[in-house]
Structures are given as C-alpha cells and as structure tokens.
Design a protein around this motif. Structure first.
Motif, mmCIF file in Angstrom:
data_model
loop_
_atom_site.group_PDB
_atom_site.id
_atom_site.type_symbol
_atom_site.label_atom_id
_atom_site.label_comp_id
_atom_site.label_asym_id
_atom_site.label_seq_id
_atom_site.Cartn_x
_atom_site.Cartn_y
_atom_site.Cartn_z
ATOM 1 N N LEU A 57 0.815 -1.210 0.000
ATOM 2 C CA LEU A 57 0.000 0.000 0.000
ATOM 3 C C LEU A 57 0.849 1.260 0.000
ATOM 4 N N PRO A 97 1.786 4.476 -7.037
ATOM 5 C CA PRO A 97 0.831 3.847 -7.971
ATOM 6 C C PRO A 97 1.481 3.346 -9.253
ATOM 7 N N CYS A 145 -8.514 -4.132 -1.436
ATOM 8 C CA CYS A 145 -8.796 -2.810 -0.868
ATOM 9 C C CYS A 145 -9.229 -1.874 -1.987
ATOM 10 N N THR A 146 -9.691 -0.710 -1.567
ATOM 11 C CA THR A 146 -10.171 0.286 -2.526
ATOM 12 C C THR A 146 -9.043 0.791 -3.412
ATOM 13 N N LYS A 147 -7.832 0.935 -2.852
ATOM 14 C CA LYS A 147 -6.698 1.433 -3.632
ATOM 15 C C LYS A 147 -6.357 0.471 -4.766
ATOM 16 N N ARG A 191 -8.936 0.645 -7.481
ATOM 17 C CA ARG A 191 -8.806 1.850 -8.299
ATOM 18 C C ARG A 191 -7.637 1.725 -9.288
ATOM 19 N N ILE A 192 -6.535 1.150 -8.828
ATOM 20 C CA ILE A 192 -5.379 0.995 -9.710
ATOM 21 C C ILE A 192 -5.686 0.003 -10.830
#
Length: 608
Positions: free
Chosen positions: A99, A103, A125-127, A130-131
């Motif tokens: 994390l 990115p 996870c949300t990250k 999104r990636i």
C-alpha cells in the motif's frame, strides 16, 4: 504521551526523531523542552523510575536517555552534557507494505500478473481496485496472453489487422466510406472490457476443432485475430496439387460491438456477417447456431449455390469433371454438408506430441485420395509404430479412422532403379514381410506376455532394426524394395498432400536412394520426389461405400523428407502423396500424451 512515545520508540517519537535529526543540536534541545508540558504526573513517574535505574554501561549515561531514545541524547548533547559511546542495539528493519508503494510501481506489478488473478486482487482494498482500472494493465494482459497488439485509440485513423480482417477477408463488399459505420466504437472501449467480456469469456474455444459433419469431418482453427475471435475452416488445396498452401474460410466471429456485450456473428454464405450464437456444451465441445439462415441462400436457388460451392471446393465446374463416379461423390458431399449450414458441433483435437526418437516431426498433412480429392491426415508416433488418422474423410473411410499404420520394426531396403519398376517384385517382397509379421505375432501369443511386444523369431531377429528403429544410420534389414511417387487412390483409399514444397533436406548419412513408381501403380500427381530416405512395411484401411467391410491391406510407407511421405496401396495399385501443413497452431498442445491418445480414441469411436 510524548515522553511515553519516546520511551517506547513509537508514535510521536518517530516524527520527533526525524525532525530533530534535521534540526541542529540547539533547536533539538529547544524542541525537547517545549514538549515537557505535554506530560502528566503519571507519565513523569513512569519516566523517572526506570530510566534512573538503568546501568550506565548497559544503555547510556545515567540521566541522559537510553539507547532507544536518540531524541533525548540529542537534547543532552545540545546542552553540553556527556554523550554515550556504547553501541546501540540494532533497530528492526523497516517493513514496507504494498500500500505504501507509488501507484506507477503497482501498475507495473499488477500488469505482470495473470489476468485470472486480478479480480481477486481487486477485492483486497479500494486502492487496488482503483489501480486495476488502469487500462495499461489490461492492454498488457491482452497482448501477452492472447497476442492482441492493436491500439484501441488508433483504430479510427490507422489500418490494422482488425480492419484488414473485416474489410478484405470477411466482407470485401464493404466500401471504405461505409467502413466506419460498421466497425464497433472502439474509441470509447477499454482493454479491460476486451479482456473480460471477449478474450477471457471465450478462451475455452481457442484452438483446433473437428466439426461433426458425418463422414466428412473438417479442421477448424479458432484464433484471436486483431480484436476479433474468428473460427477459420481450413480447406485443402484443389486436387491434386498437394504442395499448394491451405485455403481458409471464416465460419463465425466474435467481437465487442458495445462496451460490455460480445456479439457472435455467422459468416456462412455470401451476404456478409449476420446474427449467430455459440454455446459451450461441455469441456472440449461447443456448438454454433445461425439465427438468420436466409443469409445462406442465393437468389439463383440451389443450382447457383451448388456451382458456387463447386468452384470454391474443387476449383472447377461440373462440366470440367468427366468422371461420372467423381460427379456423384461431389454432388453427394454438397447435399450432405449443406444440411449443417445452420448448426454445427465441434470437438477439440490436439496436435500429436513430439518425441526425440520420432522418425520425423509429427503433425498435420494433406494427401490425395483418388476421386475423393485431397484430405487432411494427422501423423503421430506410438513407439514401434506410426499412425495416420483422418481429420477429414469421405463416405468410404470417414474422418477419425486410421487410414495408414506404419510398422517401424520392419524396414524395407530399396533395390536398384530397374527392379523398382517391377510391380511383381514389389508385391513379392511386401507379402513376404506380411508373412513374417504374422509369424511374429503368432509366436508372441504362444510365448505369452514375457516375450514382449515386437519380439521376433530367432531367424528373423538379425534382419530387424533395434526397437523402435534407428534414424538414417540404421543398418538395412534383409527385405528389400521401395517405391516413391504421388497419386490418388480408388474409393476407400486415403491420400493427402498439403502446403508449399519442402525445402531440400540435407542428404542422410547413408545417402538418398533413387525412387520411381512401379509400372501399373496409379498416381494422380506425377510431380513426386525422385529420391527417398527409407521405406517401412505398413497397412492401409480400405472399405466400401458407407464404411462397409473395412479391412487393412498391406502396403509400403515411403519417407521422402521431413515434410513429405507416400504410401503405396498394394491391393489397389495406387499411390498417395502426403505433404505437411506448414502452419503455426496456438492452443493445440495436448495436456499429456495420455490426453492425446484418449482424443484419438474418441474421434475414432464417433465414426465406427
């Protein structure tokens, strides 16, 4: 709390240390003094008791902070106090979480993972989710897993294989001005949609398949072509040109017309693509269905359809075919195959596995079969024998049957050219070898399993090669004769030829031997090689119409080079010439040798 944090080496102390290291000693001392009002009496009591009780030599000078409190040491040093010189215990290595990575680095990592793992990664996870919306990741997966090299953003301005497939190979009637209205809207499409809704969804149908068209069979190759998945039917060249390249005909295609919806289109007929359907029946089997069969019909009726089919299938008109029996076979095939223009079932086939001791590389070949034209045969090696299995067939010997079987334990040495022309000499030698094989089989049955397969009688063992055979340097057995040539066969006989002529092979150590066909042996193609490497005894399958009264008859297998071989059918006095299909097939390797053998049994059982 600040003091507690400094004592424990966590919390605010981390940030405090970094700030103190960046500041000078005086500033660090001032910062330490400013933090004192944040303590409460309980914290002061916890701070004072343990620290004053520490031995000086163990972890620092008394009253000036321990080894775990670099901030206190900096403050003391700034005030002019003594600085500890004893070694400090090593700090645990800093742990870095995914994390915390930037990115752009996560994009590179995720793009190297298999596409099937990415949905699970998106649930972490949300990250990560999104990636994973980054189109670069999915473009790389499309390229590495399925060979898609097209740029979705440039299809509107450049000509790529996708456009070429549609405009030139699939629907040549489409003019350039109309092309933009027919192409999907790739400008607003993403590689993630291409991967998930097209490539991954239909990945199970990629590879080689045999259509269930009665005795005729066929060869279908489903590939990713540009941004399409296309099913190409492989057709042999026109009889008797076995060395010509294969022909191709699209049967169906799948692509994305909208962002998350794959469209299946039937390509049969001459009116362009139309609505179709694909159903995956079970593992290694799927079916196609046309929902608009009126697109298959022609305005001139069945006569026009037959003449068009005849030009495509045989490269000639019915008036050019003078043989009455051949005309009947052609008309029968047209009537039979036209019944399957709206619905077809396909079963997966594999290419034969390659072993280091194979006589030549196994694979697909084209061959001449008399009035039946050219057919596709798969050559595979099975220890002490080789088998030729029909992928396309005819009413006499249907697809799936073993057209020829070569006994690699019984090699035949060629005599001089003059004796090669004598068919009676050929017949005598082959029948002698057949009798020898029969005696060996009888002795094996008498001796039982301990005799082992391929064990020869004592009188014959010296004349036989070592199992399964030796490559060109192998000494020749006692039996002698050989033939080479090219031609078709009568009904029930199989012959194949395909692909461009093979490049000249370097001569084997024993040297190539002259070869001519014996007098009286029929050959539809006189352009056959005039030298050969070696010959083996074999049997060929013949039968009456409708696969009635099938029997295996003796013959001779002639190896010309890596890409061509022939077979002389003794009883029919006919010669078949086979030429390798020089094409690269993806997703056609068998999971194991056992899976390939099982596949051969299955396709043979369907037509038995």
């Amino acid at each position: 709390m600040a003091v507690c944090a400094r004592l424990c080496g966590v919390g605010q102390a981390r940030g405090c240390r970094r700030r103190q290291q960046r500041k000078g000693p005086a500033e660090a001392a001032g910062a330490a003094a400013e933090s004192e009002p944040d303590t409460d009496p309980e914290e002061e009591r916890i701070e004072g008791a343990p620290v004053m009780a520490r031995p000086v030599g163990a972890c620092g000078t008394a009253g000036h902070g321990g080894a775990g409190d670099p901030g206190a040491g900096l403050a003391a040093g700034g005030a002019g106090g003594p600085v500890s010189t004893c070694p400090q215990p090593p700090q645990p290595p800093a742990r870095c979480s995914l994390l915390e990575l930037p990115p752009e680095l996560l994009v590179e990592i995720f793009a190297s993972l298999p596409g099937t793992d990415l949905p699970s990664l998106a649930q972490v996870c949300t990250k990560f989710r999104r990636i994973l919306n980054t189109d670069t990741i999915w473009r790389r997966r499309c390229r590495e897993e399925y060979g898609v090299c097209e740029n979705l953003r440039k299809l509107e301005i450049t000509g790529v294989s996708c456009r070429d497939v549609y405009a030139k190979r699939i629907n040549p009637r489409v003019k350039s001005g109309r092309f933009m209205k027919i192409l999907p809207d790739y400008e607003h499409m993403e590689y993630r949609d291409v991967y998930t809704c097209l490539l991954h969804r239909y990945r199970h149908i990629l590879g080689l398949w045999q259509p269930d068209i009665g005795p005729y069979g066929g060869l279908l190759n489903v590939v990713v072509d540009g941004l399409f998945i296309i099913g190409w039917m492989y057709l042999p060249p026109h009889d008797p040109h076995v060395d010509d390249p294969m022909r191709f005909k699209p049967l169906f295609r799948i692509h994305l017309m909208e962002r998350k919806s794959a469209t299946v289109e039937c390509m049969y007929g001459h009116k362009g693509p139309h609505n179709g359907h694909i159903q995956i029946v079970k593992k290694d089997e799927f079916s196609t269905k046309c929902n608009q069969t009126d697109h298959h019909r022609m305005s001139g009726g069945r006569q026009e359809e037959f003449r068009t089919w005849l030009r495509e299938e045989w490269g000639r008109t019915l008036e050019d075919i003078f043989h009455e029996h051949m005309q009947e076979l052609i008309l029968m095939k047209f009537i039979y195959t036209s019944q399957y223009d709206n619905c077809l079932t396909y079963r997966r086939i594999y290419l034969p596995p390659t072993r280091p001791d194979d006589l030549i590389k196994p694979g697909l070949f084209k061959g001449t079969y008399g009035s039946h034209g050219l057919e596709i045969v798969m050559l595979s090696f099975h220890g002490k024998c080789a088998k030729g299995t029909k992928i396309t067939g005819d009413p006499n010997i249907p697809a799936g049957q073993q057209t020829v079987e070569i006994d690699l334990m019984h090699r035949i040495q060629l005599p001089d050219v003059e004796n090669l022309r004598n068919f009676n000499e050929l017949s005598r030698i082959i029948l002698e070898v057949r009798e020898q094989v029969r005696q060996e089989q009888q002795q094996q049955q008498q001796e039982g399993p301990e005799a082992g397969p391929g064990r020869a009688p004592p009188s014959a063992r010296e004349a036989l090669p070592e199992p399964p055979y030796q490559k060109p340097e192998q000494p020749a057995p006692a039996a002698s004769w050989g033939a080479e040539g090219g031609g078709g066969t009568e009904k029930g006989l199989e012959a194949s030829g395909d692909g461009p002529p093979a490049a000249p092979e370097p001569a084997p150590s024993e040297g190539g031997q002259p070869f001519v066909l014996p007098a009286g042996v029929i050959s539809r193609n006189e352009d056959y090689p005039r030298t050969c490497r070696m010959c083996f005894y074999g049997t060929g399958l013949i039968a009456g119409h409708g696969f009635t009264s099938p029997e295996r008859t003796p013959g001779v297998f002639i190896l010309f080079d890596e890409d061509r071989f022939g077979f002389i059918w003794l009883e029919l006095k006919s010669f078949s010439l086979y030429s390798r299909i020089k094409a690269t097939f993806q997703n056609a390797e068998p999971p194991s040798p056992e899976a390939f053998d099982e596949m051969l049994k299955n396709i043979q059982a369907l037509t038995t």
